[in-house]
Design an enzyme around this catalytic site. Structure first.
Site, PDB file in Angstrom:
ATOM      1  N   ARG A   1       6.693   0.857  13.895  1.00 50.83           N
ATOM      2  CA  ARG A   1       7.354   0.321  12.691  1.00 50.83           C
ATOM      3  C   ARG A   1       8.486  -0.648  13.051  1.00 50.83           C
ATOM      4  O   ARG A   1       9.095  -1.251  12.180  1.00 50.83           O
ATOM      5  CB  ARG A   1       7.914   1.452  11.822  1.00 50.83           C
ATOM      6  CG  ARG A   1       6.844   2.306  11.181  1.00 50.83           C
ATOM      7  CD  ARG A   1       7.445   3.335  10.231  1.00 50.83           C
ATOM      8  NE  ARG A   1       6.600   4.514  10.161  1.00 50.83           N
ATOM      9  CZ  ARG A   1       5.526   4.626   9.364  1.00 50.83           C
ATOM     10  NH1 ARG A   1       5.189   3.651   8.550  1.00 50.83           N
ATOM     11  NH2 ARG A   1       4.803   5.728   9.370  1.00 50.83           N
TER      12      ARG A   1
ATOM     13  N   HIS B   1      12.569  -2.498   2.776  1.00 51.71           N
ATOM     14  CA  HIS B   1      12.015  -1.176   3.064  1.00 51.71           C
ATOM     15  C   HIS B   1      12.981  -0.126   2.548  1.00 51.71           C
ATOM     16  O   HIS B   1      14.207  -0.288   2.662  1.00 51.71           O
ATOM     17  CB  HIS B   1      11.815  -0.973   4.568  1.00 51.71           C
ATOM     18  CG  HIS B   1      10.879  -1.971   5.152  1.00 51.71           C
ATOM     19  ND1 HIS B   1       9.524  -1.904   4.974  1.00 51.71           N
ATOM     20  CD2 HIS B   1      11.113  -3.100   5.863  1.00 51.71           C
ATOM     21  CE1 HIS B   1       8.961  -2.948   5.559  1.00 51.71           C
ATOM     22  NE2 HIS B   1       9.907  -3.683   6.104  1.00 51.71           N
TER      23      HIS B   1
ATOM     24  N   ALA C   1       2.851  -0.633   5.072  1.00 52.62           N
ATOM     25  CA  ALA C   1       2.287  -0.656   6.435  1.00 52.62           C
ATOM     26  C   ALA C   1       1.799  -2.041   6.842  1.00 52.62           C
ATOM     27  O   ALA C   1       1.749  -2.354   8.044  1.00 52.62           O
ATOM     28  CB  ALA C   1       1.156   0.360   6.531  1.00 52.62           C
TER      29      ALA C   1
ATOM     30  N   GLU D   1      12.234  -9.357   2.811  1.00 54.04           N
ATOM     31  CA  GLU D   1      11.460  -8.163   3.182  1.00 54.04           C
ATOM     32  C   GLU D   1      12.321  -6.943   2.918  1.00 54.04           C
ATOM     33  O   GLU D   1      13.474  -6.902   3.370  1.00 54.04           O
ATOM     34  CB  GLU D   1      11.083  -8.255   4.667  1.00 54.04           C
ATOM     35  CG  GLU D   1      10.402  -7.001   5.192  1.00 54.04           C
ATOM     36  CD  GLU D   1      10.094  -7.093   6.684  1.00 54.04           C
ATOM     37  OE1 GLU D   1       9.797  -8.196   7.188  1.00 54.04           O
ATOM     38  OE2 GLU D   1      10.166  -6.035   7.339  1.00 54.04           O
TER      39      GLU D   1
ATOM     40  N   ARG E   1       5.460  10.954  -2.435  1.00 53.12           N
ATOM     41  CA  ARG E   1       5.055  10.629  -1.059  1.00 53.12           C
ATOM     42  C   ARG E   1       6.206  10.919  -0.083  1.00 53.12           C
ATOM     43  O   ARG E   1       7.263  10.286  -0.165  1.00 53.12           O
ATOM     44  CB  ARG E   1       4.704   9.144  -0.989  1.00 53.12           C
ATOM     45  CG  ARG E   1       4.396   8.648   0.395  1.00 53.12           C
ATOM     46  CD  ARG E   1       4.345   7.120   0.446  1.00 53.12           C
ATOM     47  NE  ARG E   1       4.040   6.688   1.786  1.00 53.12           N
ATOM     48  CZ  ARG E   1       4.164   5.445   2.221  1.00 53.12           C
ATOM     49  NH1 ARG E   1       4.571   4.495   1.410  1.00 53.12           N
ATOM     50  NH2 ARG E   1       3.882   5.144   3.468  1.00 53.12           N
TER      51      ARG E   1
ATOM     52  N   ASN F   1       8.038  -5.515  -0.413  1.00 57.21           N
ATOM     53  CA  ASN F   1       7.883  -4.348   0.456  1.00 57.21           C
ATOM     54  C   ASN F   1       6.396  -4.258   0.755  1.00 57.21           C
ATOM     55  O   ASN F   1       5.613  -3.788  -0.082  1.00 57.21           O
ATOM     56  CB  ASN F   1       8.393  -3.063  -0.205  1.00 57.21           C
ATOM     57  CG  ASN F   1       8.326  -1.883   0.765  1.00 57.21           C
ATOM     58  OD1 ASN F   1       7.691  -1.972   1.819  1.00 57.21           O
ATOM     59  ND2 ASN F   1       8.966  -0.776   0.409  1.00 57.21           N
TER      60      ASN F   1
ATOM     61  N   HIS G   1       3.611  -4.267   9.420  1.00 58.80           N
ATOM     62  CA  HIS G   1       3.468  -4.088  10.867  1.00 58.80           C
ATOM     63  C   HIS G   1       2.121  -4.580  11.402  1.00 58.80           C
ATOM     64  O   HIS G   1       1.837  -4.431  12.586  1.00 58.80           O
ATOM     65  CB  HIS G   1       3.656  -2.606  11.219  1.00 58.80           C
ATOM     66  CG  HIS G   1       4.773  -1.950  10.469  1.00 58.80           C
ATOM     67  ND1 HIS G   1       6.083  -2.365  10.591  1.00 58.80           N
ATOM     68  CD2 HIS G   1       4.782  -0.943   9.543  1.00 58.80           C
ATOM     69  CE1 HIS G   1       6.850  -1.623   9.790  1.00 58.80           C
ATOM     70  NE2 HIS G   1       6.076  -0.757   9.138  1.00 58.80           N
TER      71      HIS G   1
ATOM     72  N   ASP H   1       1.393 -15.543   7.011  1.00 64.73           N
ATOM     73  CA  ASP H   1       0.963 -16.924   6.785  1.00 64.73           C
ATOM     74  C   ASP H   1       1.110 -17.305   5.314  1.00 64.73           C
ATOM     75  O   ASP H   1       1.443 -18.453   4.995  1.00 64.73           O
ATOM     76  CB  ASP H   1      -0.493 -17.111   7.232  1.00 64.73           C
ATOM     77  CG  ASP H   1      -0.632 -17.157   8.749  1.00 64.73           C
ATOM     78  OD1 ASP H   1       0.403 -17.164   9.448  1.00 64.73           O
ATOM     79  OD2 ASP H   1      -1.776 -17.177   9.235  1.00 64.73           O
TER      80      ASP H   1
ATOM     81  N   ARG I   1      12.572   4.593  13.156  1.00 67.24           N
ATOM     82  CA  ARG I   1      11.396   5.464  13.063  1.00 67.24           C
ATOM     83  C   ARG I   1      10.445   5.230  14.243  1.00 67.24           C
ATOM     84  O   ARG I   1      10.884   4.867  15.327  1.00 67.24           O
ATOM     85  CB  ARG I   1      10.735   5.232  11.702  1.00 67.24           C
ATOM     86  CG  ARG I   1      11.680   5.586  10.535  1.00 67.24           C
ATOM     87  CD  ARG I   1      11.034   5.364   9.186  1.00 67.24           C
ATOM     88  NE  ARG I   1       9.842   6.198   9.038  1.00 67.24           N
ATOM     89  CZ  ARG I   1       8.921   6.004   8.091  1.00 67.24           C
ATOM     90  NH1 ARG I   1       9.063   5.020   7.211  1.00 67.24           N
ATOM     91  NH2 ARG I   1       7.862   6.802   8.002  1.00 67.24           N
TER      92      ARG I   1
ATOM     93  N   SER J   1      13.033   2.968   3.843  1.00 66.54           N
ATOM     94  CA  SER J   1      13.496   3.676   5.038  1.00 66.54           C
ATOM     95  C   SER J   1      14.018   2.673   6.068  1.00 66.54           C
ATOM     96  O   SER J   1      13.712   1.476   5.989  1.00 66.54           O
ATOM     97  CB  SER J   1      12.340   4.480   5.646  1.00 66.54           C
ATOM     98  OG  SER J   1      11.317   3.608   6.097  1.00 66.54           O
TER      99      SER J   1
ATOM    100  N   PRO K   1       0.789  -1.224   0.000  1.00 68.14           N
ATOM    101  CA  PRO K   1       0.000   0.000   0.000  1.00 68.14           C
ATOM    102  C   PRO K   1       0.833   1.292   0.000  1.00 68.14           C
ATOM    103  O   PRO K   1       1.842   1.380   0.688  1.00 68.14           O
ATOM    104  CB  PRO K   1      -0.823  -0.100   1.293  1.00 68.14           C
ATOM    105  CG  PRO K   1      -0.075  -1.058   2.144  1.00 68.14           C
ATOM    106  CD  PRO K   1       0.560  -2.038   1.202  1.00 68.14           C
ATOM    107  N   ASN K   2       0.366   2.219  -0.809  1.00 64.28           N
ATOM    108  CA  ASN K   2       0.901   3.590  -0.901  1.00 64.28           C
ATOM    109  C   ASN K   2       2.239   3.682  -1.645  1.00 64.28           C
ATOM    110  O   ASN K   2       2.741   4.783  -1.871  1.00 64.28           O
ATOM    111  CB  ASN K   2       1.017   4.237   0.488  1.00 64.28           C
ATOM    112  CG  ASN K   2      -0.322   4.290   1.186  1.00 64.28           C
ATOM    113  OD1 ASN K   2      -1.298   4.752   0.584  1.00 64.28           O
ATOM    114  ND2 ASN K   2      -0.408   3.813   2.402  1.00 64.28           N
TER     115      ASN K   2
ATOM    116  N   TYR L   1      11.139   8.977   1.830  1.00 67.60           N
ATOM    117  CA  TYR L   1      11.199   7.909   0.827  1.00 67.60           C
ATOM    118  C   TYR L   1      11.947   8.303  -0.450  1.00 67.60           C
ATOM    119  O   TYR L   1      12.103   7.471  -1.340  1.00 67.60           O
ATOM    120  CB  TYR L   1       9.775   7.450   0.488  1.00 67.60           C
ATOM    121  CG  TYR L   1       9.043   6.886   1.684  1.00 67.60           C
ATOM    122  CD1 TYR L   1       9.505   5.742   2.320  1.00 67.60           C
ATOM    123  CD2 TYR L   1       7.906   7.521   2.202  1.00 67.60           C
ATOM    124  CE1 TYR L   1       8.865   5.228   3.435  1.00 67.60           C
ATOM    125  CE2 TYR L   1       7.245   7.003   3.315  1.00 67.60           C
ATOM    126  CZ  TYR L   1       7.729   5.859   3.924  1.00 67.60           C
ATOM    127  OH  TYR L   1       7.093   5.351   5.031  1.00 67.60           O
TER     128      TYR L   1
HETATM  129  C1  DQA Z   1       8.049   1.256   4.172  1.00 62.30           C
HETATM  130  C2  DQA Z   1       8.057   1.458   5.687  1.00 62.30           C
HETATM  131  C3  DQA Z   1       6.671   1.221   6.260  1.00 62.30           C
HETATM  132  O1  DQA Z   1       6.693   1.409   7.668  1.00 62.30           O
HETATM  133  C4  DQA Z   1       5.675   2.175   5.650  1.00 62.30           C
HETATM  134  O2  DQA Z   1       4.372   1.921   6.129  1.00 62.30           O
HETATM  135  C5  DQA Z   1       5.711   2.160   4.159  1.00 62.30           C
HETATM  136  C6  DQA Z   1       7.016   2.150   3.508  1.00 62.30           C
HETATM  137  C7  DQA Z   1       9.427   1.578   3.537  1.00 62.30           C
HETATM  138  O3  DQA Z   1       9.653   1.132   2.418  1.00 62.30           O
HETATM  139  O4  DQA Z   1      10.250   2.264   4.149  1.00 62.30           O
HETATM  140  O5  DQA Z   1       4.687   2.243   3.500  1.00 62.30           O
HETATM  141  O6  DQA Z   1       7.757  -0.104   3.891  1.00 62.30           O
END
Ligand code: DQA
Length: 148
Positions: free
Chosen positions: A111, A100, A77, A98, A17, A74, A80, A87, A107, A102, A9-10, A22
């Site tokens: 997170r 990220h 959110a 995994e 953003r 990635n 978390h 699963d 943070r 950031s 998401p996002n 980021y």
């Molecule tokens: C993120 C870190 C997450 O905590 C956040 O919700 C994101 C981006 C990152 O790539 O740093 O959406 O996954």
């Protein structure tokens, strides 16, 4: 070898953003860089993004059937919050990394917790778009260039 690159998401908003966190690189730019490195390393990368937890769960669940050897994720959110994604990774049994952009450990406290990390081969965070490239190198190295 085929690798599945999933963004949650996002992350479609990368570029505009919260650029102070980021950066200014867009998701298509990241996907293109991962695909280019994949070509160098001899693997094909299929990139998908969704804001829907269930769609991400579905893609992970069908990854083995679709012939993927590993997953770069990635989960944004959902990292978390999502037992369902955790699963799905455990169920499919493919190596997953995994990632990220950031450094989530530096943070907000919420997170610091990842539901996904315990079922992943490893976690790479804090290197901006390079996190994805490092993840691809790690995955290919782990798979030894073969179907794993
Ligand atoms: C993120 C870190 C997450 O905590 C956040 O919700 C994101 C981006 C990152 O790539 O740093 O959406 O996954």
């Amino acid at each position: 070898m085929k690798i599945l690159l999933l963004n949650g998401p996002n992350l479609q908003l990368l570029g505009t953003r919260e650029p102070e966190i980021y950066g200014r690189t867009t998701l298509p730019d990241i996907e293109a860089a991962v695909a280019a490195l994949g070509a160098e390393l001899g693997c094909e990368v299929a990139a998908r993004q969704s804001n829907c937890e269930g769609e991400l769960v579905g893609w992970i669940g069908s990854a083995r059937r679709e012939g993927f050897s590993g997953i770069i994720l990635n989960a944004g959110a959902y990292t978390h919050t999502s037992v369902a994604l955790r699963d799905a990774i455990a169920a499919v049994g493919l190596p997953a990394v995994e990632v990220h952009l950031s450094n989530v450990a530096s943070r907000e406290e919420f997170r610091n917790r990842s539901y996904i990390a315990p079922v992943c081969a490893g976690v790479i965070a804090g290197f901006g778009p390079d996190s994805y490239l490092l993840a691809l190198r790690a995955l290919v190295s782990r798979c030894g260039g073969r179907h794993c």
